[in-house]
Motif scaffolding. Structure first.
Motif, PDB file in Angstrom:
ATOM      1  N   ALA A 106      48.404  36.701  33.744  1.00  0.00           N
ATOM      2  CA  ALA A 106      48.567  37.360  35.041  1.00  0.00           C
ATOM      3  C   ALA A 106      48.414  38.868  34.899  1.00  0.00           C
ATOM      4  O   ALA A 106      47.808  39.528  35.754  1.00  0.00           O
ATOM      5  CB  ALA A 106      49.924  37.007  35.644  1.00  0.00           C
ATOM      6  N   HIS A 107      48.970  39.422  33.808  1.00  0.00           N
ATOM      7  CA  HIS A 107      48.850  40.866  33.588  1.00  0.00           C
ATOM      8  C   HIS A 107      47.392  41.277  33.472  1.00  0.00           C
ATOM      9  O   HIS A 107      46.966  42.272  34.072  1.00  0.00           O
ATOM     10  CB  HIS A 107      49.601  41.274  32.324  1.00  0.00           C
TER      11      HIS A 107
ATOM     12  N   ARG B 293      45.451  43.719  35.960  1.00  0.00           N
ATOM     13  CA  ARG B 293      44.829  44.928  35.412  1.00  0.00           C
ATOM     14  C   ARG B 293      43.376  45.030  35.860  1.00  0.00           C
ATOM     15  O   ARG B 293      42.901  46.103  36.270  1.00  0.00           O
ATOM     16  CB  ARG B 293      44.901  44.886  33.886  1.00  0.00           C
ATOM     17  N   GLY B 294      42.659  43.927  35.790  1.00  0.00           N
ATOM     18  CA  GLY B 294      41.270  43.916  36.245  1.00  0.00           C
ATOM     19  C   GLY B 294      41.142  44.231  37.715  1.00  0.00           C
ATOM     20  O   GLY B 294      40.234  44.964  38.143  1.00  0.00           O
ATOM     21  N   MET B 295      42.071  43.692  38.511  1.00  0.00           N
ATOM     22  CA  MET B 295      42.023  43.927  39.955  1.00  0.00           C
ATOM     23  C   MET B 295      42.276  45.384  40.303  1.00  0.00           C
ATOM     24  O   MET B 295      41.566  45.977  41.121  1.00  0.00           O
ATOM     25  CB  MET B 295      43.037  43.028  40.668  1.00  0.00           C
ATOM     26  N   ILE B 296      43.295  45.988  39.692  1.00  0.00           N
ATOM     27  CA  ILE B 296      43.610  47.381  40.032  1.00  0.00           C
ATOM     28  C   ILE B 296      42.498  48.300  39.543  1.00  0.00           C
ATOM     29  O   ILE B 296      42.155  49.284  40.222  1.00  0.00           O
ATOM     30  CB  ILE B 296      44.998  47.813  39.473  1.00  0.00           C
ATOM     31  N   ASP B 297      41.893  48.005  38.404  1.00  0.00           N
ATOM     32  CA  ASP B 297      40.793  48.830  37.907  1.00  0.00           C
ATOM     33  C   ASP B 297      39.607  48.788  38.879  1.00  0.00           C
ATOM     34  O   ASP B 297      39.017  49.829  39.202  1.00  0.00           O
ATOM     35  CB  ASP B 297      40.346  48.365  36.522  1.00  0.00           C
TER      36      ASP B 297
ATOM     37  N   LEU C 211      37.515  39.001  41.888  1.00  0.00           N
ATOM     38  CA  LEU C 211      38.654  38.862  40.981  1.00  0.00           C
ATOM     39  C   LEU C 211      39.887  38.334  41.696  1.00  0.00           C
ATOM     40  O   LEU C 211      40.619  37.492  41.157  1.00  0.00           O
ATOM     41  CB  LEU C 211      38.970  40.209  40.327  1.00  0.00           C
ATOM     42  N   LEU C 212      40.138  38.826  42.905  1.00  0.00           N
ATOM     43  CA  LEU C 212      41.329  38.392  43.628  1.00  0.00           C
ATOM     44  C   LEU C 212      41.198  36.934  44.058  1.00  0.00           C
ATOM     45  O   LEU C 212      42.167  36.165  43.996  1.00  0.00           O
ATOM     46  CB  LEU C 212      41.570  39.296  44.831  1.00  0.00           C
ATOM     47  N   HIS C 213      39.998  36.542  44.471  1.00  0.00           N
ATOM     48  CA  HIS C 213      39.770  35.136  44.834  1.00  0.00           C
ATOM     49  C   HIS C 213      40.018  34.234  43.622  1.00  0.00           C
ATOM     50  O   HIS C 213      40.695  33.198  43.731  1.00  0.00           O
ATOM     51  CB  HIS C 213      38.350  34.947  45.361  1.00  0.00           C
ATOM     52  N   ALA C 214      39.495  34.628  42.468  1.00  0.00           N
ATOM     53  CA  ALA C 214      39.681  33.831  41.251  1.00  0.00           C
ATOM     54  C   ALA C 214      41.150  33.772  40.854  1.00  0.00           C
ATOM     55  O   ALA C 214      41.642  32.725  40.398  1.00  0.00           O
ATOM     56  CB  ALA C 214      38.839  34.413  40.118  1.00  0.00           C
TER      57      ALA C 214
END
Length: 215
Positions: free
Chosen positions: A174-175, A179-183, A196-199
């Motif tokens: 989850a982290h 991290r990928g989403m916020i970047d 990324l959020l959908h996945a």
């Protein structure tokens, strides 16, 4: 710096809410208000106020002659919550990334950092910080109803977030996903944010379905 004053009802609400989210108050069992009020050292008035708020959040059910009971978690409810999140949240977060000003970008990064720090405390705290993080990605889009819906769904999802993170290794995954989403969000890469959020949401739902199937 603003000072937040919490009423006794607010404090009771947070304590009972944590017990519901973490499962220490069992589902479908009547909540013994006298015993719970005595345990918390409060009168029944702030407890009733807190229970009424929890019913509004969808965590409790009120029934005649039985009082309040904790709503049972179910695969059907998880499906509904996460299907709605999939329909609304990824595109809303993408809009948020494109529209966010510097204050909103700072708030979203702080929400991510708070979520990351909470991972080392308890799952109830993680669930709250997770909700705040996901909402922070959407709010800058300026669509009030959309933001309210995302936050409402995140509240309903909190018990499922706790259940999902219980197996070993899930918190680390989850982290990395967060991290990928916020970047991507800070880079204003709307397409990547949405992907990324959908996945992330779909993967959580898939795990939950498997947990319910074997539970």
């Amino acid at each position: 710096m603003s000072i937040v004053v919490r009423t006794l009802s607010d404090q009771v609400f947070e304590i009972v809410r944590e017990r519901v989210v973490t499962g220490s108050l069992p589902a479908e069992m009547p909540i013994r208000q006298d015993a719970l009020a005595a345990e918390l050292g409060v009168s029944k008035i702030p407890l009733r106020e807190a229970l009424a708020r929890l019913e509004q959040e969808g965590l409790l059910i009120s029934q005649a002659n039985r009082g309040y009971t904790v709503r049972r978690m179910s695969a059907d409810q998880a499906d509904e919550i996460y299907a709605l999140r999939l329909a609304i949240e990824p595109s809303a977060a993408a809009v948020g990334a494109m529209n966010a000003d510097e204050n909103a970008r700072t708030e979203a990064l702080q929400a991510f950092q708070a979520l990351d720090e909470a991972a080392h405390t308890n799952l109830a705290e993680v669930a709250v910080r997770n909700r705040e993080f996901h909402t922070a990605l959407v709010r800058p889009g300026g669509r009030l109803l959309t933001t309210q819906l995302v936050e409402r769904l995140a509240i309903l999802a909190e018990r499922y977030v706790v259940a999902h993170l219980a197996p070993a290794g899930r918190d680390a995954r989850a982290h990395l996903e967060h991290r990928g989403m916020i970047d991507a969000w800070l880079a204003r890469d709307a397409g990547q944010v949405e992907t990324l959020l959908h996945a992330h949401i779909a993967g959580t739902l898939s795990d939950l379905r498997a947990q319910f199937a074997t539970g």
